[in-house]
Design a protein around this motif. Structure first.
Motif, PDB file in Angstrom:
ATOM      1  N   GLU A  28       0.821  -1.207   0.000  1.00  0.00           N
ATOM      2  CA  GLU A  28       0.000   0.000   0.000  1.00  0.00           C
ATOM      3  C   GLU A  28       0.858   1.262   0.000  1.00  0.00           C
ATOM      4  O   GLU A  28       0.515   2.252  -0.634  1.00  0.00           O
ATOM      5  CB  GLU A  28      -0.923   0.017   1.217  1.00  0.00           C
ATOM      6  CG  GLU A  28      -1.994  -1.046   1.183  1.00  0.00           C
ATOM      7  CD  GLU A  28      -2.808  -1.110   2.467  1.00  0.00           C
ATOM      8  OE1 GLU A  28      -2.765  -0.147   3.250  1.00  0.00           O
ATOM      9  OE2 GLU A  28      -3.476  -2.128   2.674  1.00  0.00           O
ATOM     10  N   LEU A  29       1.964   1.244   0.719  1.00  0.00           N
ATOM     11  CA  LEU A  29       2.822   2.422   0.823  1.00  0.00           C
ATOM     12  C   LEU A  29       3.662   2.679  -0.419  1.00  0.00           C
ATOM     13  O   LEU A  29       3.871   3.829  -0.794  1.00  0.00           O
ATOM     14  CB  LEU A  29       3.769   2.284   2.019  1.00  0.00           C
ATOM     15  CG  LEU A  29       3.161   2.358   3.406  1.00  0.00           C
ATOM     16  CD1 LEU A  29       4.218   2.076   4.465  1.00  0.00           C
ATOM     17  CD2 LEU A  29       2.532   3.716   3.644  1.00  0.00           C
ATOM     18  N   TRP A  30       4.169   1.625  -1.057  1.00  0.00           N
ATOM     19  CA  TRP A  30       5.181   1.806  -2.087  1.00  0.00           C
ATOM     20  C   TRP A  30       4.763   1.510  -3.512  1.00  0.00           C
ATOM     21  O   TRP A  30       5.343   2.092  -4.445  1.00  0.00           O
ATOM     22  CB  TRP A  30       6.420   0.989  -1.730  1.00  0.00           C
ATOM     23  CG  TRP A  30       7.134   1.570  -0.552  1.00  0.00           C
ATOM     24  CD1 TRP A  30       7.180   1.069   0.713  1.00  0.00           C
ATOM     25  CD2 TRP A  30       7.868   2.793  -0.519  1.00  0.00           C
ATOM     26  NE1 TRP A  30       7.903   1.908   1.532  1.00  0.00           N
ATOM     27  CE2 TRP A  30       8.336   2.972   0.796  1.00  0.00           C
ATOM     28  CE3 TRP A  30       8.169   3.765  -1.471  1.00  0.00           C
ATOM     29  CZ2 TRP A  30       9.098   4.059   1.180  1.00  0.00           C
ATOM     30  CZ3 TRP A  30       8.927   4.860  -1.085  1.00  0.00           C
ATOM     31  CH2 TRP A  30       9.388   5.003   0.221  1.00  0.00           C
ATOM     32  N   VAL A  31       3.835   0.612  -3.750  1.00  0.00           N
ATOM     33  CA  VAL A  31       3.464   0.300  -5.133  1.00  0.00           C
ATOM     34  C   VAL A  31       2.896   1.556  -5.798  1.00  0.00           C
ATOM     35  O   VAL A  31       2.032   2.234  -5.249  1.00  0.00           O
ATOM     36  CB  VAL A  31       2.462  -0.877  -5.209  1.00  0.00           C
ATOM     37  CG1 VAL A  31       1.882  -1.030  -6.604  1.00  0.00           C
ATOM     38  CG2 VAL A  31       3.140  -2.163  -4.774  1.00  0.00           C
ATOM     39  N   GLY A  32       3.462   1.875  -6.955  1.00  0.00           N
ATOM     40  CA  GLY A  32       3.065   3.076  -7.689  1.00  0.00           C
ATOM     41  C   GLY A  32       3.989   4.265  -7.449  1.00  0.00           C
ATOM     42  O   GLY A  32       3.971   5.232  -8.197  1.00  0.00           O
ATOM     43  N   LYS A  33       4.818   4.183  -6.403  1.00  0.00           N
ATOM     44  CA  LYS A  33       5.779   5.259  -6.124  1.00  0.00           C
ATOM     45  C   LYS A  33       7.045   5.034  -6.947  1.00  0.00           C
ATOM     46  O   LYS A  33       7.265   3.978  -7.511  1.00  0.00           O
ATOM     47  CB  LYS A  33       6.143   5.283  -4.632  1.00  0.00           C
ATOM     48  CG  LYS A  33       4.972   5.478  -3.707  1.00  0.00           C
ATOM     49  CD  LYS A  33       4.711   6.958  -3.492  1.00  0.00           C
ATOM     50  CE  LYS A  33       3.466   7.221  -2.690  1.00  0.00           C
ATOM     51  NZ  LYS A  33       3.528   6.951  -1.289  1.00  0.00           N
ATOM     52  N   SER A  34       7.915   6.036  -6.953  1.00  0.00           N
ATOM     53  CA  SER A  34       9.118   5.937  -7.769  1.00  0.00           C
ATOM     54  C   SER A  34      10.295   5.349  -6.997  1.00  0.00           C
ATOM     55  O   SER A  34      10.361   5.419  -5.768  1.00  0.00           O
ATOM     56  CB  SER A  34       9.515   7.316  -8.296  1.00  0.00           C
ATOM     57  OG  SER A  34      10.079   8.089  -7.264  1.00  0.00           O
ATOM     58  N   ARG A  35      11.204   4.808  -7.758  1.00  0.00           N
ATOM     59  CA  ARG A  35      12.462   4.280  -7.212  1.00  0.00           C
ATOM     60  C   ARG A  35      13.208   5.396  -6.480  1.00  0.00           C
ATOM     61  O   ARG A  35      13.804   5.167  -5.428  1.00  0.00           O
ATOM     62  CB  ARG A  35      13.294   3.730  -8.368  1.00  0.00           C
ATOM     63  CG  ARG A  35      14.685   3.354  -8.001  1.00  0.00           C
ATOM     64  CD  ARG A  35      15.535   3.149  -9.268  1.00  0.00           C
ATOM     65  NE  ARG A  35      16.897   2.930  -8.895  1.00  0.00           N
ATOM     66  CZ  ARG A  35      17.521   1.764  -8.985  1.00  0.00           C
ATOM     67  NH1 ARG A  35      16.894   0.721  -9.466  1.00  0.00           N
ATOM     68  NH2 ARG A  35      18.767   1.655  -8.624  1.00  0.00           N
ATOM     69  N   VAL A  36      13.183   6.596  -7.036  1.00  0.00           N
ATOM     70  CA  VAL A  36      13.864   7.739  -6.432  1.00  0.00           C
ATOM     71  C   VAL A  36      13.312   8.012  -5.033  1.00  0.00           C
ATOM     72  O   VAL A  36      14.074   8.247  -4.085  1.00  0.00           O
ATOM     73  CB  VAL A  36      13.731   8.989  -7.340  1.00  0.00           C
ATOM     74  CG1 VAL A  36      14.279  10.221  -6.657  1.00  0.00           C
ATOM     75  CG2 VAL A  36      14.413   8.748  -8.676  1.00  0.00           C
ATOM     76  N   ASP A  37      11.980   7.957  -4.884  1.00  0.00           N
ATOM     77  CA  ASP A  37      11.357   8.166  -3.571  1.00  0.00           C
ATOM     78  C   ASP A  37      11.783   7.077  -2.577  1.00  0.00           C
ATOM     79  O   ASP A  37      12.041   7.361  -1.405  1.00  0.00           O
ATOM     80  CB  ASP A  37       9.828   8.179  -3.678  1.00  0.00           C
ATOM     81  CG  ASP A  37       9.297   9.381  -4.433  1.00  0.00           C
ATOM     82  OD1 ASP A  37      10.012  10.407  -4.508  1.00  0.00           O
ATOM     83  OD2 ASP A  37       8.171   9.295  -4.949  1.00  0.00           O
ATOM     84  N   LEU A  38      11.836   5.835  -3.046  1.00  0.00           N
ATOM     85  CA  LEU A  38      12.227   4.714  -2.188  1.00  0.00           C
ATOM     86  C   LEU A  38      13.656   4.890  -1.676  1.00  0.00           C
ATOM     87  O   LEU A  38      13.912   4.767  -0.478  1.00  0.00           O
ATOM     88  CB  LEU A  38      12.097   3.390  -2.956  1.00  0.00           C
ATOM     89  CG  LEU A  38      12.569   2.142  -2.219  1.00  0.00           C
ATOM     90  CD1 LEU A  38      11.690   1.854  -1.012  1.00  0.00           C
ATOM     91  CD2 LEU A  38      12.593   0.952  -3.163  1.00  0.00           C
ATOM     92  N   VAL A  39      14.579   5.186  -2.571  1.00  0.00           N
ATOM     93  CA  VAL A  39      15.980   5.335  -2.179  1.00  0.00           C
ATOM     94  C   VAL A  39      16.163   6.565  -1.292  1.00  0.00           C
ATOM     95  O   VAL A  39      16.951   6.545  -0.343  1.00  0.00           O
ATOM     96  CB  VAL A  39      16.896   5.374  -3.423  1.00  0.00           C
ATOM     97  CG1 VAL A  39      18.329   5.707  -3.041  1.00  0.00           C
ATOM     98  CG2 VAL A  39      16.837   4.032  -4.152  1.00  0.00           C
ATOM     99  N   ALA A  40      15.390   7.618  -1.545  1.00  0.00           N
ATOM    100  CA  ALA A  40      15.465   8.804  -0.686  1.00  0.00           C
ATOM    101  C   ALA A  40      14.992   8.477   0.734  1.00  0.00           C
ATOM    102  O   ALA A  40      15.547   8.979   1.710  1.00  0.00           O
ATOM    103  CB  ALA A  40      14.626   9.933  -1.274  1.00  0.00           C
ATOM    104  N   ALA A  41      13.988   7.608   0.858  1.00  0.00           N
ATOM    105  CA  ALA A  41      13.434   7.260   2.170  1.00  0.00           C
ATOM    106  C   ALA A  41      14.256   6.199   2.901  1.00  0.00           C
ATOM    107  O   ALA A  41      14.422   6.263   4.112  1.00  0.00           O
ATOM    108  CB  ALA A  41      11.994   6.778   2.021  1.00  0.00           C
TER     109      ALA A  41
END
Length: 103
Positions: A28-41
């Motif tokens: 729910e939190l990550w699907v659809g978000k960008s790789r850039v957002d994931l690595v930043a977090a």
């Protein structure tokens, strides 16, 4: 004696099982978000695997793990691995966990 053996087997299985509840929260939190957002977090992944037809899988190994003292050699650490599948456009399309995941 059979009850003790059954209890130990149950504890071993519970400690090794992957958790789907945590995966659904991450879905729910990550699907659809960008790789850039994931690595930043989360910071850089511990490893990355390329997918044959484009995209990659980013693997994060959690430092948050439990100690279990039911093994013959004493306390053992079990880590949690979270895998984020990212498509060729950099969008997260799937999340899965394995190991001793909790929280």
């Amino acid at each position: 004696m059979n009850r003790i053996a059954s209890l130990i087997a149950l504890l071993l299985l519970a400690g090794c099982a992957g958790t789907t509840l945590d995966s659904s929260v991450d879905q729910e939190l990550w699907v659809g978000k960008s790789r850039v957002d994931l690595v930043a977090a989360k910071g850089p992944p511990d490893s990355e695997q390329s997918i044959l037809f484009g995209g990659s899988v980013l693997i994060f190994v959690s430092d948050d793990h439990r100690l279990t003292a039911i093994f013959p050699k004493g306390p053992t650490r079990h880590k949690c691995m979270t895998r984020f599948k990212v498509d060729e456009g950099g969008t997260i399309v799937d999340v899965s966990k394995s190991g001793n995941c909790h929280s």
